[in-house]
Design a protein around this motif. Structure first.
Motif, short mmCIF file in Angstrom:
data_model
loop_
_atom_site.label_atom_id
_atom_site.label_comp_id
_atom_site.label_asym_id
_atom_site.label_seq_id
_atom_site.Cartn_x
_atom_site.Cartn_y
_atom_site.Cartn_z
N LYS A 295 1.06 -0.91 0.09
CA LYS A 295 0.16 0.38 -0.36
C LYS A 295 0.86 1.38 -0.19
N SER A 296 1.65 1.14 0.73
CA SER A 296 2.87 2.35 0.81
C SER A 296 3.63 2.59 -0.64
N VAL A 297 4.24 1.19 -1.53
CA VAL A 297 4.76 1.84 -2.73
C VAL A 297 3.70 1.85 -3.59
N GLU A 298 2.15 1.49 -3.49
CA GLU A 298 1.23 2.00 -4.68
C GLU A 298 1.27 2.93 -4.37
N ALA A 299 1.08 4.52 -3.07
CA ALA A 299 0.88 5.24 -2.60
C ALA A 299 1.60 7.01 -3.26
N CYS A 300 2.61 5.39 -4.20
CA CYS A 300 3.81 6.94 -4.65
C CYS A 300 4.31 6.32 -6.42
N ARG A 301 2.95 5.85 -6.47
CA ARG A 301 3.05 5.85 -7.82
C ARG A 301 4.00 6.56 -8.49
N LEU A 302 4.57 4.77 -8.38
CA LEU A 302 5.97 4.71 -9.00
C LEU A 302 5.96 4.75 -10.90
N ASP A 303 4.95 3.89 -11.20
CA ASP A 303 4.70 3.28 -12.71
C ASP A 303 5.16 5.22 -13.19
N GLU A 304 4.19 5.92 -12.64
CA GLU A 304 4.44 7.59 -13.77
C GLU A 304 6.10 7.91 -13.37
N ILE A 305 6.48 7.98 -11.88
CA ILE A 305 7.49 8.83 -12.57
C ILE A 305 8.64 7.98 -13.39
N LEU A 306 8.52 6.59 -13.54
CA LEU A 306 9.28 5.52 -13.65
C LEU A 306 9.15 5.27 -14.86
N VAL A 307 8.23 5.36 -15.73
CA VAL A 307 7.21 5.07 -17.53
C VAL A 307 6.70 6.53 -17.61
N THR A 308 5.19 7.13 -16.92
CA THR A 308 4.89 7.93 -17.76
C THR A 308 5.37 8.73 -17.59
N GLU A 309 5.78 9.61 -16.34
CA GLU A 309 6.07 11.04 -16.70
C GLU A 309 7.77 11.30 -17.30
N SER A 310 8.34 10.51 -17.76
CA SER A 310 9.88 10.49 -18.51
C SER A 310 9.30 11.46 -19.67
N ARG A 311 8.32 11.25 -19.62
CA ARG A 311 8.07 12.33 -21.78
C ARG A 311 8.48 13.29 -21.01
N ILE A 312 8.06 14.02 -19.97
CA ILE A 312 8.18 15.60 -19.58
C ILE A 312 10.11 15.58 -18.48
N LEU A 313 10.69 15.19 -18.98
CA LEU A 313 12.11 15.39 -18.13
C LEU A 313 12.93 15.84 -19.20
N GLN A 314 13.51 16.29 -18.68
CA GLN A 314 14.52 17.76 -19.11
C GLN A 314 15.43 16.57 -19.66
N ASP A 315 15.72 17.06 -21.11
CA ASP A 315 16.85 16.57 -22.12
C ASP A 315 17.86 15.93 -20.95
N GLU A 316 18.35 16.72 -19.53
CA GLU A 316 20.07 16.79 -19.08
C GLU A 316 19.69 15.39 -18.08
N SER A 317 18.13 15.07 -17.64
CA SER A 317 17.74 14.44 -16.03
C SER A 317 17.66 12.83 -17.15
N LEU A 318 16.54 13.19 -18.30
CA LEU A 318 16.93 12.28 -18.85
C LEU A 318 17.99 11.00 -19.14
N ALA A 319 18.90 12.20 -19.87
CA ALA A 319 20.00 11.15 -20.11
C ALA A 319 20.60 10.36 -19.02
N ALA A 320 20.71 11.49 -18.17
CA ALA A 320 20.84 10.40 -16.44
C ALA A 320 20.20 9.24 -16.27
N TYR A 321 19.07 9.07 -16.60
CA TYR A 321 18.30 8.35 -16.16
C TYR A 321 18.73 7.47 -17.13
N ALA A 322 18.62 7.51 -18.25
CA ALA A 322 18.98 6.37 -18.88
C ALA A 322 20.34 5.72 -19.06
#
Length: 1473
Positions: A971-998
């Motif tokens: 339940k605690s993990v679900e409240a964090c919505r990691l799927d949005e952080i790791l997958v969905t919202e990757s499209r709105i990351l700035q270039d430098e952060s996206l490159a760092a993520y990859a």
């Protein structure tokens, strides 16, 4: 007034009773004209209208009270109070009588609604209680009297409706209350009441100063209170009482007197008791906290120049000295910090010297735990650090301090070093705490001492640093884009930059140490370009012009080592002497005595130890001092000043050096300096002043002494450096403000220098916090630092927050086994991870590779534990929408994914409504599989060879408590919505952060891939996933595969969702897929995920020019897999390749890419349906449907042939359809020929044959010879016949090509056909295949013979004809199945046509004879019929043209049937050249 009279009468009767009980007042015959004290009779006695009925011999107190009792109509309040006031002042009255009189005064004044002549009434009352005298009797009664005095003052001076009183009234009341509060044997109740009333009187004085705003012409004698307090321990305000009575004014004079008096009480130099010091602090605190804002909103206390002086000089220095008392009572230190805080508030923009001293000298001592050479007590240290937290929580105060102090080139940095010191204290505390935890408190002898002196103060330091975040975030995020604020910030930051550059030069000079001299210093200053403007004018070795600015640099640069300054000043070389002269001349000693001047001088550097150097420095000082004070001192000349200066230095050493046991006395000092003033003696006062000054306060640098030794000289210097002007100066206050008024202080720079210790502090509080509030405060600290960092683009701060919270969550620092349960029961860990997720979500643009790596470590650990359950993650672990079958339906999920795989867990839980709970049993027991754990039953366990089909140990819950803990964790993990952080919202990351993520995904995957886990390993971070599990060694490898698969899927989604900027992630994706595919010695789920990722990306991104080549090269990795691995992945590979070709075939232009795709397509024919059908569909699409695709070229023609051949030789239904593809290839020969590059002309005329027709025909011939089904072989022969017989322009064989085809392909194929069919037991198959072979040869020659005859030479044509004739006829030897008869008839017809076309005539004797010879050899019957008896003309008339060659029933190439089912194909072989 009637009520007042009644009250007065009642108290008069009561007091009369008390007087009559006392023999002293009940005696008759007392003097009528005067009292016993010789005072005149009271006005009541003297009044004629009240004398009736009074006995002349009664005591006058009795008489006056009787007058009050018997005067009901009396309306004069002053006369009514007079008898009571006289009794209060009478020393003959005992405590009971005095107490009754005081009570009467209180009640009478309380009954009056409005007092006329209020100042006179209150003045008389205050004067009476001020001079109250009574005869002590009983301690309790005496205590009551004193309490009544306080009560009287309360209803007169400090009542809410009391008017503004005259100065002498306030001072008298203050003095009275102070005496009461300092009575030694007074009870705590009395002292508390007196102290409280004392504070009220101070507030009344502030009120008088604010309302009246009159500045009295009277001035306080500076040393009055100090002398009285030293001699009597008390002080009075009667030094100017007469003047006050004459002025009868309401001014700021009482407040000034109280402030000066309180500062004397507080000053440690007075050596008073702690209770008196506490009283003084309470007085100051009351004056500072009383509401005294004027109409402009500023402090009204600053309106009076003397009050301002008191606050900045006497009050400030006294309180600062108190803070340096290391062993003082903690309550005093706490009150002193309260006063300092309020003093800063009151002074506002004028409090820079106070703030600077606090930050530089006071608070660092409490952080370090030592003041000077004395340790600060634990209680006082706690108080000081709490005060520091309070100061740091003041919005904008430290920002303004940073701007005014740290950015000032001439001031020593204060804010930055303090933050650094706090951070080190926190780190030391954490280190010791870890040591205690690891060793255990019982194992450490000094555990309590460590806790009290290191850990607990570190916690308070952490709280102080966290206080910054309470306001810093709001100020940082405030819009500061105005031109004014930007200009201000640029100005102070430019100043800070110059200061930092100057500090670099100072550091280089400090390194010189004892080797420093003037020349070396100038060379370094030149090297660091400190004086760039001056350097422009310097030529050659002319450095003298740099000496004055260099000397000024020594004066104003705080980072210079004072020992190095002294070394340079004392050197004997010429440049150093000039340096000394210029340095000394920068001081202003005007109007200072020589001791003070020497203190100022020696404060700026440390005297060297050599006597010669000291001598030169003292001479320089003496010259400067006498130059400025020659007419103001009794020193005769410079030499005398030098002698006195040297004597002062020696006296200072003698008085304060502990190694000198016998100290010099005043007499010794006077005797030693006798006759030294140019043969005359100094005045005793002069030498006494020097001796007392040195004896009381040592001459030493401020940084070597505690704050309790702060001297007025240094403080005055700080005030002057801050621009302060003493009272009475013509300079206006608005020009002397210390702190910048602009609210736009450099908050960003303050954040940059403080975020690191703040993060350490939050980390410590989070680890040590014992309650929810402390934990939440630490969490808030992390969040605020991250948000500030995101606003200011300080990326490292965010990564540090991520690192700290990652560690606090415990996800990556503990064994995998039991991790879900531990996380579920640890609220602190859950809060940390929720905060961590919030930071990455809201500040993701500022997260860099290290931060992403740590966050991924936590997420990967949760995935391994099966706690990441969301549709996005479930879809991510499948084949995606890109890999579908021919009907566009999703292909079946690979059985490589075990039943406990996260996506399958979610599906099973959804279907069954239960979660895994079981006790681990034998791993070989099928009932222990995950299906059994869900209660599906043993019969439902799917058959699988996967060794990891059983749930790993770390996923199994053993009881309901563990299940509940796991539910809480999920339940605690679900409240964090990691799927949005790791997958969905990757499209709105700035270039430098996206490159760092990859890059973080790549690094994590490589770390897991290359790490070899063993039993000795205990790791953290991403590799903690490999933590070995006892009794379950294979679970370690399972966790590794699970983590790698998750990371690969994440990287795939990241690539697919950021297609428009794929260049930022492509390199990392390519490397990870290469590593995973190349590392697979056996097929695992990791290999599958890498292959699926590569195929999905190919489908989506093959159209992009920047990645197309890399994508296709990546597909080549699939060809490097061994056959078993490829077989496991064949289905997704087939689907991926098909959809790549369907979608992007027009963008594929490089032959190497087509080689790769065609090789994969060719390989797919080895595997059963639906892989084979998908592969064939890819090939068919390219050759038949993709009209605009230029896949078939010279470089790809051969791979296409190989691919088609592979499917034609297979035993599936695609074999027949594949033969049509050969014809499709033949139709593309003209286009391939046209595509020959003009830059690479062919050297041979038969290039089309060698590169196109020959391999094509050979491939079809290979089908004829090697196909396992005779129908396929017949169809292949028909295709060869169709291609060979074609005569429609570019698609037809030329005469030369036909000749080569017959000689190199057709005839060898026919010969092999006849050879291979001899042993065949099927007569029908043997006849048909041989018959088709004969038809192929003769019919194609029939179609081409005219052209051949015309295009070839006679010799070439004859050779070709005889080759066909002998090659075909030779194969008919011993043929008994009717093929010979068929050939005989067919050949007969061919000969007739050739004769008709005049190709074979008797006139061409050579060809005719060779033909006859060959026919005679192989076909004697035909020879006899054709060449001996039958005439050609007659034969032609008998055989029509339409019947020259018999038309076979299966002559046309059949249309391919639909695939029937999977069959194993045959291996390919090549025909001989």
């Amino acid at each position: 007034m009637d009520a007042t009279v009644l009250v007065a009468s009642g108290h008069a009767r009561e007091l009369l009773t008390q007087l009559r009980r006392n023999s002293r007042f009940s005696e008759w015959g007392a003097s009528f004209s005067s009292s016993k004290e010789g005072k005149p009779l009271s006005p009541l006695v003297q009044s004629g209208r009240l004398r009736k009925g009074l006995h002349p011999t009664e005591h006058r107190f009795v008489q006056d009270l009787k007058h009050v009792r018997r005067a009901p109509g009396h309306s004069n309040l002053l006369l009514m109070l007079q008898p009571f006031l006289e009794i209060i002042q009478s020393p003959e009255a005992n405590g009971v009588i005095t107490s009754a009189a005081l009570r009467a005064v209180v009640d009478i004044l309380g009954s009056v609604q409005e007092i006329s002549e209020v100042h006179k009434v209150v003045g008389n009352v205050v004067e009476a209680v001020h001079s109250c005298r009574f005869e002590p009797t009983d301690a309790s009664v005496d205590e009551l009297v004193l309490s009544r005095i306080v009560e009287v003052l309360s209803v007169t001076v400090t009542a809410e409706n009391s008017p503004v009183l005259f100065d002498e009234i306030i001072l008298a009341a203050f003095e009275t209350c102070f005496r009461l509060s300092t009575i030694k044997r007074a009870t705590a109740l009395l002292v508390s009441a007196a102290t409280r009333e004392l504070s009220s009187i101070v507030a009344a004085a502030v009120k008088s100063q604010v309302l009246e705003s009159n500045n009295s012409s009277l001035h306080l004698p500076a040393d009055y209170f100090r002398k009285r307090l030293r001699s009597k321990g008390n002080a009075t305000f009667d030094f100017e009482r007469d003047k006050l009575n004459q002025e009868r004014s309401c001014s700021s004079y009482p407040l000034r007197a109280m402030l000066l008096f309180a500062s004397c009480l507080v000053d440690p130099a007075m050596k008073l008791s702690a209770s008196l010091r506490m009283t003084g602090l309470q007085i100051l605190n009351t004056a500072l906290t009383t509401k005294h804002r004027n109409e402009k909103g500023t402090s009204a206390l600053l309106a009076d120049s003397e009050i301002r002086d008191f606050l900045l000089r006497d009050v400030s220095i006294s309180v600062l000295r108190t803070l340096g008392l290391a062993s003082e009572a903690s309550v005093v230190i706490a009150q002193a910090f309260t006063v300092v805080n309020n003093l800063l508030v009151v002074l506002g923009p004028y409090g820079l010297p106070l703030l600077e001293t606090l930050l530089l000298r006071v608070f660092p001592s409490y952080v370090d735990g030592s003041s000077g050479n004395l340790p600060v007590t634990v209680q006082n240290r706690e108080v000081g650090l709490e005060a520091l937290a309070c100061l740091m929580s003041q919005p904008g105060l430290l920002s303004m301090g940073f701007a005014a102090i740290d950015c000032d080139p001439v001031k020593e940095d204060a804010v930055g070093p303090l933050a650094e010191k706090l951070g080190k204290a926190v780190e030391n505390s954490m280190t010791e705490q870890d040591r205690l935890i690891q060793s255990g408190p019982d194992a450490v002898d000094d555990a309590d001492e460590i806790w009290n002196e290191i850990i607990a103060p570190g916690f308070l330091c952490a709280d102080a640093l966290l206080s910054l975040t309470d306001w810093l975030e709001e100020r940082v995020n405030r819009n500061r884009s105005t031109e004014e604020s930007t200009a201000y910030t640029k100005q102070i930051m430019e100043s800070k930059r110059h200061k930092d550059e100057s500090a670099k030069a100072a550091a280089a000079i400090n390194k010189l140490g004892s080797k420093a001299d003037g020349r070396r210093v100038l060379n370094l200053l030149t090297e660091y370009k400190i004086f760039e403007d001056e350097l422009m004018a310097v030529k050659g070795s002319d450095l003298d012009r740099l000496i004055p600015p260099a000397a000024e640099y020594f004066r104003v640069t705080p980072s210079l080592d004072k020992s190095v300054i002294g070394t340079v000043l004392g050197e004997p070389d010429e440049i150093s002497r000039k340096f000394l002269q210029n340095y000394t001349n920068s001081f202003d000693f005007t109007d200072n005595d020589i001791t003070t001047a020497l203190r100022i001088y020696l404060e700026s550097f440390r005297l060297p130890g050599e006597a010669q150097k000291i001598d030169r420095i003292m001479h320089s000082f003496a010259n400067r001092y006498m130059l400025q004070n020659e007419s103001k001192t009794e020193l005769k000349n410079t030499d005398v000043a030098y002698v006195v200066a040297f004597a002062i230095v020696m006296l200072n050493t003698d008085q304060h050096n502990d190694s000198i046991k016998k100290k010099m006395s005043l007499e010794d000092f006077v005797r030693n300096n006798r006759g030294m003033n140019d043969t005359e003696d100094f005045s005793k006062e002069f030498l006494l002043e020097i001796f007392e000054s040195i004896n009381a306060l040592e001459i030493k640098m401020s940084n070597e002494s505690g704050i309790d030794e702060l001297n007025e000289i240094l403080w005055e210097k700080m005030l002057q450096s801050a621009g302060y002007v003493s009272a009475g100066s013509n300079r206006s206050m608005t020009e002397t403000r210390f702190l910048p008024e602009s609210p736009q202080a450099p908050d960003s720079e303050l954040f940059n220098l403080s975020w690191a210790p703040i993060v350490s502090s939050a980390k410590m509080v989070l680890a040590v916090g014992t309650n929810e509030n402390e934990v939440q405060r630490a969490i808030d600290g992390f969040l605020r630092v991250a948000r500030c960092s995101a606003s200011l683009h300080t990326d490292q701060a965010i990564d540090e927050c991520v690192a700290a919270l990652s560690e606090a969550s415990g996800l990556c620092s503990s064994p995998l086994y039991g991790a879900a349960v531990r996380f579920g029961v640890d609220v602190r860990a859950q809060l940390s991870f929720v905060a961590l997720s919030g930071i990455v979500r809201n500040c993701g643009d500022g997260v860099r590779e290290n931060g992403w790596s740590l966050f991924l470590s936590c997420a990967t650990r949760l995935q391994c534990l099966g706690l990441l359950s969301s549709p996005a993650f479930d879809e991510m672990s499948g084949y995606g929408p890109e890999l579908v079958d021919l009907a566009s339906m999703p292909i079946a999920v690979s059985r490589l994914q075990p039943d406990w795989w996260p996506s399958r867990i979610s599906a099973l839980e959804k279907d069954n409504g239960s979660k895994p709970i079981a006790v681990r049993r034998n791993r070989n027991d099928p009932s222990n599989s995950f299906w059994a754990l869900l209660g599906v039953g043993n019969n439902a366990v799917p058959e699988s060879d996967n060794p990891y089909r059983f749930a790993p140990e770390y996923l199994i819950c053993r009881n309901s408590a563990e299940e509940e803990a796991r539910n809480l964790a999920q339940k605690s993990v679900e409240a964090c919505r990691l799927d949005e952080i790791l997958v969905t919202e990757s499209r709105i990351l700035q270039d430098e952060s996206l490159a760092a993520y990859a890059s973080a995904i790549r690094t994590s995957a490589l770390t897991l891939l290359r790490h070899k886990a063993d039993t000795r390993f205990r790791g953290s971070g991403i590799v903690s996933i490999l933590e070995p599990i006892e009794d379950a060694e294979d679970d370690t490898e399972v966790a590794k595969y699970s983590a790698l698969s998750f990371l690969m899927d994440l990287l795939t989604e990241l690539t697919l969702r950021n297609r428009t900027r794929v260049g930022l992630v492509w390199t990392h994706f390519r490397e990870v897929t290469q590593w995973l595919l190349a590392d697979s010695s056996s097929t695992t789920v990791v290999t599958e995920r890498a292959a699926v990722a590569l195929l999905r990306v190919s489908v989506r991104l093959l159209h992009q020019d920047d990645v197309r080549d890399d994508v296709l090269r990546g597909l080549n990795l699939l060809l490097k897999l061994d056959q078993d691995n490829f077989a496991t992945l064949a289905l997704p590979v087939a689907a991926g390749v098909l959809h790549c070709i369907r979608t992007h075939s027009s963008q594929i232009r490089k032959p190497s890419a087509w080689h790769t795709l065609l090789s994969i397509i060719e390989l797919l024919q080895r595997f059963p349906s639906p892989c084979l059908e998908l592969g064939f569909e890819s090939l068919r699409f390219l050759l038949l449907d993709a009209v605009e695709v230029s896949a078939v070229a010279l470089e790809t023609f051969s791979p296409f042939i190989d691919a088609v051949l592979a499917y034609a030789l297979s035993t599936s239904s695609t074999a027949t359809a594949s033969l049509e593809l050969f014809y499709a290839l033949a139709e593309k020969v003209p286009s391939v020929q046209r595509g020959y590059s003009e830059d690479s002309p062919r050297k041979e005329d038969n290039s089309r044959w060698a590169e196109l027709w020959k391999p094509l025909l050979q491939a079809i011939a290979q089908v004829v010879l090697q196909s396992a089904e005779w129908e396929i072989r017949l169809h292949a022969l028909a295709v060869v016949e169709r291609l060979s017989a074609a005569q429609d322009g570019e698609r037809a064989l030329t005469s030369a090509e036909y000749r080569l085809a017959i000689e190199n392909v057709v005839l060898p194929m026919v010969a092999t056909v006849f050879d291979t069919t001899k042993a065949n037991s099927t007569a029908e198959f043997s006849f048909k295949i041989r018959q088709k072979a004969v038809t192929l040869v003769l019919k194609t020659f029939l179609q081409h013979h005219v052209g051949l005859y015309n295009d070839l030479t006679r010799e070439q044509f004859a050779q070709l004809w005889l080759t066909i004739l002998e090659g075909t006829a030779g194969n008919l030897d011993n043929a008994s199945d009717g093929v010979a008869e068929y050939f005989n008839e067919s050949l007969k017809n061919l000969l007739l046509v050739m004769e008709t076309n005049e190709v074979l005539t008797r006139s061409d004797t050579v060809l005719w004879e060779k033909t006859a010879t060959s026919i005679k050899k192989w076909l004697p019957s035909l020879y006899e019929e054709k060449f001996m008896d039958t005439e050609p003309d007659k034969l032609i008339q008998e055989v029509p043209d339409a019947q020259l060659l018999p038309v076979e029933e299966d002559e046309q190439v059949p249309v391919a049937d639909e695939p029937k089912g999977p069959e194993n194909g045959s291996s390919s072989a090549s025909l001989p050249e």
